[in-house]
Design a protein around this motif. Structure first.
Motif, PDB file in Angstrom:
ATOM      1  N   PRO A  52       0.830  -1.203   0.000  1.00 30.01           N
ATOM      2  CA  PRO A  52       0.000   0.000   0.000  1.00 30.01           C
ATOM      3  C   PRO A  52       0.868   1.259   0.000  1.00 30.01           C
ATOM      4  N   GLU A  53       0.256   2.377  -0.371  1.00 29.18           N
ATOM      5  CA  GLU A  53       0.969   3.665  -0.440  1.00 29.18           C
ATOM      6  C   GLU A  53       1.672   4.014   0.869  1.00 29.18           C
ATOM      7  N   ASP A 107      -2.551   2.679   7.985  1.00 30.24           N
ATOM      8  CA  ASP A 107      -3.171   2.932   6.684  1.00 30.24           C
ATOM      9  C   ASP A 107      -4.682   3.058   6.852  1.00 30.24           C
ATOM     10  N   ILE A 135      -7.071   1.410   4.226  1.00 30.63           N
ATOM     11  CA  ILE A 135      -7.235  -0.039   4.393  1.00 30.63           C
ATOM     12  C   ILE A 135      -8.098  -0.343   5.618  1.00 30.63           C
ATOM     13  N   ARG A 185      -5.268  -7.234   1.673  1.00 33.49           N
ATOM     14  CA  ARG A 185      -5.555  -5.990   2.386  1.00 33.49           C
ATOM     15  C   ARG A 185      -5.540  -6.225   3.897  1.00 33.49           C
ATOM     16  N   ASN A 217      -2.097  -6.192   5.054  1.00 34.94           N
ATOM     17  CA  ASN A 217      -1.511  -4.849   5.072  1.00 34.94           C
ATOM     18  C   ASN A 217      -2.158  -3.912   6.087  1.00 34.94           C
ATOM     19  N   SER A 218      -3.145  -4.400   6.841  1.00 39.82           N
ATOM     20  CA  SER A 218      -3.893  -3.510   7.735  1.00 39.82           C
ATOM     21  C   SER A 218      -3.210  -3.303   9.077  1.00 39.82           C
TER      22      SER A 218
END
Length: 263
Positions: free
Chosen positions: A57-58, A91, A94, A113, A116-117
């Motif tokens: 993710p960004e 994030d 997310i 996702r 990545n959370s």
């Protein structure tokens, strides 16, 4: 009560913001208001393999971008450095997606996702990407996250580490969360801090004080004011302009007074 000051040298600086994709660009903007041509819309951290880079993710991308830039500038091997990753919110896009999906269609939740959370996602990608086995910390303290991350990093030096990486970033908020925890754009900053301050061009001394931090009004602080990590910019403006003091918000009614010595 008064607390001892903590000191360090700054061996490398990394920076990324929308329109200002490097520390050199940030310095030029702070000094004379110039913006680079053709700045990339998002960071593309070279640390990750292309498929990982697409998946990250960004928020992770900007953290890795500035962390690597600071390490490169310092001439130090990222694999050797203990690290502190500070983020106000992790994030939020997310987090908003996960919450909305769980509320509406829980079985549709994306494993990537979800993966990545977590708040330490950036720290995880960093240690895997660099092959680093030194300790890493992910820290959050709402709008005092940068000041508390800096204190954590300085404490590692005081505890005997020779050098430490501090990376801080926040990403845009979306959905319902944007109303309670607003954040716009992407912003990241990183410092490689070293115990041997005499070896570096910039030295800092941080002292916690029981007064509120005055509002930052430097060029970077104004330009990136919408991002949740904006409280770090008082220091980055001082570093860009050779300023001798920066006040960082460190919690309700508390500040971190950071004295900077250049040259």
């Amino acid at each position: 009560g008064g607390m001892t000051s903590l000191s360090a040298g700054i061996a490398g600086i990394g920076f990324w913001a929308n329109g200002l994709p490097s520390w050199q660009d940030a310095v030029a903007f702070a000094r004379d208001g110039t913006l680079p041509d053709n700045a990339p819309a998002k960071p593309s951290p070279q640390l990750l393999a292309p498929n990982e880079r697409r998946r990250a993710p960004e928020s992770v991308a900007v953290a890795l971008e500035v962390a690597l830039a600071a390490c490169t500038a310092s001439g130090r091997d990222p694999a050797e450095l203990p690290s502190v990753f500070a983020s106000t919110h992790g994030d939020l896009a997310i987090t908003d997606y996960v919450a909305a999906t769980l509320a509406s269609e829980p079985r549709a939740l994306s494993p990537t996702r979800f993966h990545n959370s977590v708040h330490n996602a950036a720290a995880g990608y960093w240690t895997i990407g660099t092959g680093c086995t030194a300790p890493t910390t992910a820290i959050s303290a709402f709008d005092a996250s940068f000041a508390q991350g800096l204190l954590e990093a300085l404490s590692l030096l005081a505890a005997g580490h020779e050098a430490v990486l501090l990376a801080a970033c926040d990403a845009p908020a979306t959905g319902a969360l944007a109303r309670v925890s607003p954040s716009e754009g992407l912003l990241g900053g990183a410092l490689v801090l070293v115990a041997d301050a005499e070896s570096t061009p910039i030295r800092l001394r941080a002292t916690p004080v029981a007064v509120p931090a005055p509002a930052a009004d430097g060029a970077l602080a104004r330009r990136c004011a919408g991002n949740a990590m904006a409280p770090m910019l008082a220091l980055f403006d001082a570093l860009a302009l050779g300023g001798d003091i920066a006040w960082l918000h460190a919690g309700p009614g508390r500040a971190l007074r950071v004295e900077c010595a250049h040259g």
